[in-house]
Write a protein that holds these residues in place. Structure first.
Motif, PDB file in Angstrom:
ATOM      1  N   GLU A  34       0.963  -1.247   0.039  1.00  0.00           N
ATOM      2  CA  GLU A  34       0.057   0.037   0.030  1.00  0.00           C
ATOM      3  C   GLU A  34       0.785   1.264   0.077  1.00  0.00           C
ATOM      4  OE1 GLU A  34      -3.466   2.196   2.811  1.00  0.00           O
ATOM      5  OE2 GLU A  34      -3.061   0.168   2.970  1.00  0.00           O
ATOM      6  N   LEU A  35       1.766   0.980   0.758  1.00  0.00           N
ATOM      7  CA  LEU A  35       2.850   2.224   0.670  1.00  0.00           C
ATOM      8  C   LEU A  35       3.618   2.573  -0.475  1.00  0.00           C
ATOM      9  CD1 LEU A  35       4.160   4.563   2.530  1.00  0.00           C
ATOM     10  CD2 LEU A  35       6.107   3.016   3.120  1.00  0.00           C
ATOM     11  N   ARG A  36       3.687   1.388  -1.398  1.00  0.00           N
ATOM     12  CA  ARG A  36       4.612   1.831  -2.528  1.00  0.00           C
ATOM     13  C   ARG A  36       3.401   2.367  -3.683  1.00  0.00           C
ATOM     14  NH1 ARG A  36       6.843  -3.265  -1.068  1.00  0.00           N
ATOM     15  NH2 ARG A  36       5.369  -4.661  -2.291  1.00  0.00           N
ATOM     16  N   ALA A  37       2.312   2.008  -3.428  1.00  0.00           N
ATOM     17  CA  ALA A  37       1.410   2.675  -4.351  1.00  0.00           C
ATOM     18  C   ALA A  37       1.036   4.050  -3.969  1.00  0.00           C
ATOM     19  CB  ALA A  37       0.103   1.798  -4.406  1.00  0.00           C
ATOM     20  N   THR A  38       1.199   4.746  -2.909  1.00  0.00           N
ATOM     21  CA  THR A  38       1.131   5.864  -2.264  1.00  0.00           C
ATOM     22  C   THR A  38       2.184   6.909  -2.826  1.00  0.00           C
ATOM     23  OG1 THR A  38      -0.070   5.175  -0.503  1.00  0.00           O
ATOM     24  CG2 THR A  38       0.763   7.266  -0.365  1.00  0.00           C
ATOM     25  N   ASP A  39       1.639   7.880  -3.923  1.00  0.00           N
ATOM     26  CA  ASP A  39       2.556   8.843  -4.309  1.00  0.00           C
ATOM     27  C   ASP A  39       2.644   9.875  -3.431  1.00  0.00           C
ATOM     28  OD1 ASP A  39       3.794  10.927  -5.658  1.00  0.00           O
ATOM     29  OD2 ASP A  39       2.533  10.932  -7.314  1.00  0.00           O
ATOM     30  N   PRO A  40       3.996  10.165  -2.793  1.00  0.00           N
ATOM     31  CA  PRO A  40       4.055  11.022  -1.855  1.00  0.00           C
ATOM     32  C   PRO A  40       3.862  12.462  -2.084  1.00  0.00           C
ATOM     33  CG  PRO A  40       6.454  10.229  -2.718  1.00  0.00           C
ATOM     34  CD  PRO A  40       5.363   9.582  -3.319  1.00  0.00           C
ATOM     35  N   GLU A  41       3.983  12.795  -3.259  1.00  0.00           N
ATOM     36  CA  GLU A  41       3.742  14.095  -3.765  1.00  0.00           C
ATOM     37  C   GLU A  41       4.208  15.202  -2.716  1.00  0.00           C
ATOM     38  OE1 GLU A  41      -0.274  14.931  -4.367  1.00  0.00           O
ATOM     39  OE2 GLU A  41      -0.794  13.080  -5.311  1.00  0.00           O
ATOM     40  N   THR A  42       5.706  15.105  -2.755  1.00  0.00           N
ATOM     41  CA  THR A  42       6.211  15.946  -1.687  1.00  0.00           C
ATOM     42  C   THR A  42       6.288  17.445  -2.233  1.00  0.00           C
ATOM     43  OG1 THR A  42       8.014  13.894  -1.338  1.00  0.00           O
ATOM     44  CG2 THR A  42       8.781  16.215  -0.673  1.00  0.00           C
ATOM     45  N   TYR A 156       3.365   4.102  11.329  1.00  0.00           N
ATOM     46  CA  TYR A 156       4.990   3.361  11.105  1.00  0.00           C
ATOM     47  C   TYR A 156       5.193   3.508   9.519  1.00  0.00           C
ATOM     48  CZ  TYR A 156       4.312   0.851  15.578  1.00  0.00           C
ATOM     49  OH  TYR A 156       4.260   0.525  16.950  1.00  0.00           O
ATOM     50  N   LEU A 157       4.125   3.248   8.566  1.00  0.00           N
ATOM     51  CA  LEU A 157       4.408   3.620   7.377  1.00  0.00           C
ATOM     52  C   LEU A 157       4.691   4.786   7.033  1.00  0.00           C
ATOM     53  CD1 LEU A 157       1.454   1.382   5.886  1.00  0.00           C
ATOM     54  CD2 LEU A 157       3.771   0.724   6.004  1.00  0.00           C
ATOM     55  N   ASP A 158       4.396   5.898   7.593  1.00  0.00           N
ATOM     56  CA  ASP A 158       4.916   7.078   7.620  1.00  0.00           C
ATOM     57  C   ASP A 158       6.339   7.445   7.650  1.00  0.00           C
ATOM     58  OD1 ASP A 158       1.986   8.111   7.133  1.00  0.00           O
ATOM     59  OD2 ASP A 158       1.829   8.873   9.173  1.00  0.00           O
ATOM     60  N   THR A 159       6.689   6.848   8.956  1.00  0.00           N
ATOM     61  CA  THR A 159       8.266   6.894   9.040  1.00  0.00           C
ATOM     62  C   THR A 159       9.184   6.273   7.805  1.00  0.00           C
ATOM     63  OG1 THR A 159       8.358   4.862  10.001  1.00  0.00           O
ATOM     64  CG2 THR A 159       7.918   6.704  11.513  1.00  0.00           C
ATOM     65  N   ALA A 160       8.487   5.247   7.171  1.00  0.00           N
ATOM     66  CA  ALA A 160       9.235   4.610   6.007  1.00  0.00           C
ATOM     67  C   ALA A 160       9.011   5.696   4.909  1.00  0.00           C
ATOM     68  CB  ALA A 160       8.530   3.127   5.648  1.00  0.00           C
ATOM     69  N   GLN A 161       7.874   6.067   4.801  1.00  0.00           N
ATOM     70  CA  GLN A 161       7.906   7.043   3.619  1.00  0.00           C
ATOM     71  C   GLN A 161       8.682   8.237   3.663  1.00  0.00           C
ATOM     72  OE1 GLN A 161       6.352   7.048   0.532  1.00  0.00           O
ATOM     73  NE2 GLN A 161       4.382   7.963   0.706  1.00  0.00           N
ATOM     74  N   LEU A 162       8.939   8.703   4.881  1.00  0.00           N
ATOM     75  CA  LEU A 162       9.983   9.755   5.379  1.00  0.00           C
ATOM     76  C   LEU A 162      11.395   9.373   4.953  1.00  0.00           C
ATOM     77  CD1 LEU A 162      10.196  12.778   6.414  1.00  0.00           C
ATOM     78  CD2 LEU A 162      10.707  11.560   8.646  1.00  0.00           C
ATOM     79  N   ALA A 163      11.655   8.273   5.288  1.00  0.00           N
ATOM     80  CA  ALA A 163      12.978   7.701   4.828  1.00  0.00           C
ATOM     81  C   ALA A 163      13.152   7.509   3.259  1.00  0.00           C
ATOM     82  CB  ALA A 163      13.140   6.276   5.581  1.00  0.00           C
ATOM     83  N   ARG A 164      12.251   7.276   2.620  1.00  0.00           N
ATOM     84  CA  ARG A 164      12.283   6.870   1.304  1.00  0.00           C
ATOM     85  C   ARG A 164      12.373   8.291   0.602  1.00  0.00           C
ATOM     86  NH1 ARG A 164       8.172   1.697   0.101  1.00  0.00           N
ATOM     87  NH2 ARG A 164       9.391   0.547   1.311  1.00  0.00           N
ATOM     88  N   ILE A 165      11.788   9.352   1.098  1.00  0.00           N
ATOM     89  CA  ILE A 165      11.804  10.828   0.734  1.00  0.00           C
ATOM     90  C   ILE A 165      13.250  11.218   0.918  1.00  0.00           C
ATOM     91  CG2 ILE A 165      11.100  13.135   0.962  1.00  0.00           C
ATOM     92  CD1 ILE A 165       8.201  12.006   1.515  1.00  0.00           C
TER      93      ILE A 165
END
Length: 320
Positions: A34-42, A156-165
């Motif tokens: 689900e996280l991989r499918a979420t475009d962060p749109e930073t 928890y997924l938010d933290t992984a998204q932040l790391a990927r950004i």
């Protein structure tokens, strides 16, 4: 020394008692999909706070389920093209803190990303029905729903998204992505490095959100864990669902994610911590298989631990 938990030797042998759901790995693989499918749109917005040595931005990105997450981002004006990035996570119900307290890291040539946890004391959204903060009750949010809707799953997924950004920032040295925080921040440091194993070093301090049943059996479901007691009193007063509840909490029990960490770990534990009992922290620590060490503070609880921040900086610098 007063003893509020197991003796130290037994702490190093303790494996935790909160159950691990049988489909735990499938649960988190589904979450990461689900996280991989979420475009962060930073989005980067220049902050009003600026200093001669640092550029400061409000960074916004999408987490799962449509929440817009906020982080403070500071980068040194004069640093190597590729340099370390530190991810910072805050305590329960708090926020990313002041800009100024991150300048010590910037002065070392590090960039800093400090995330506001969704729905707590900062600018990140919890979109579970309303905009704005929801502040408390986050451990039990989703217990009466499908496990995929547990709020801490999303956090928890938010933290992984932040790391990927961070890893996609042109200034980030991917071999020097670090993470740190205390209490809930320590928990999210572990979650981040478990779900994004490219985090190279992590320094969690007395991590929260570990071994919920142990907290319960020690009669310490108070303070940060008070909502566990409140849940049973309001929604299961005769504990008819106790086994089910603790099994569901197992999905967001960090001891079960800890073996995914690949980075080097330096953890701090106070042996008289009655907020996050030492045994619960060791339940996670003992499952970490990467290079690790623990800094013990025998006479300290859930409080300022003298010298640990200095050691954290030395750890990141490769001097300790």
């Amino acid at each position: 020394m007063p003893l509020i938990d197991l003796p130290l030797q037994q702490l190093f042998e303790y494996e935790g008692i909160n159950p691990r759901p049988d489909d735990f790995d499938a649960y988190w693989e589904r979450a990461l999909k689900e996280l991989r499918a979420t475009d962060p749109e930073t989005e980067l917005v220049q902050s009003q706070f600026q200093t001669p040595g640092a550029e400061c931005f409000d960074l916004y990105f999408n987490g799962v389920r449509g929440a817009r997450i906020h982080a403070k981002y500071l980068r040194p004006k004069q640093a190597a093209d590729k340099h370390p990035v530190v991810l910072q996570f805050h305590g329960y119900t708090g926020n990313a803190g002041d800009w100024a307290d991150k300048l010590a890291l910037v002065s070392l040539g590090y960039s800093v990303l400090a995330m506001d946890v969704r729905g707590q004391g900062g600018l990140s959204e919890d979109v579970g029905g309303v905009k704005g903060n929801t502040l408390n009750g986050h451990i039990i949010r989703g217990l009466d729903d499908h496990p995929d809707n547990l709020l801490f799953r999303h956090i928890y997924l938010d933290t992984a998204q932040l790391a990927r950004i961070a890893l996609h920032l042109p200034e980030c040295d991917p071999e020097q992505l670090f993470a740190c925080g205390g209490s809930q921040g320590g928990a999210l440091t572990i979650a981040c490095a478990a779900l994004e194993p490219r985090v190279k070093k992590l320094a969690p301090m007395y991590p929260f959100l570990c071994d919920y049943r142990r907290v319960w059996e020690m009669d310490l479901a108070k303070d940060a864990y008070e909502e566990l007691r409140a849940y049973f009193r309001k929604f299961d007063p005769q504990h008819e669902r106790e086994t089910e509840i603790f099994k569901k909490l197992g999905y967001i029990d960090l001891q079960h994610l800890a073996d995914r960490i690949q980075g080097e770990v330096m953890m701090a534990v106070g042996l008289v911590d009655t907020v996050c009992p030492p045994s619960t922290q060791f339940a996670a620590y003992n499952k970490i298989t990467s290079k690790k060490r623990v800094e013990i503070f025998p006479d300290f609880g859930h409080e300022y631990l003298p010298g640990f921040w200095d050691k954290t900086i030395q750890f990141f610098l490769g001097q300790y």
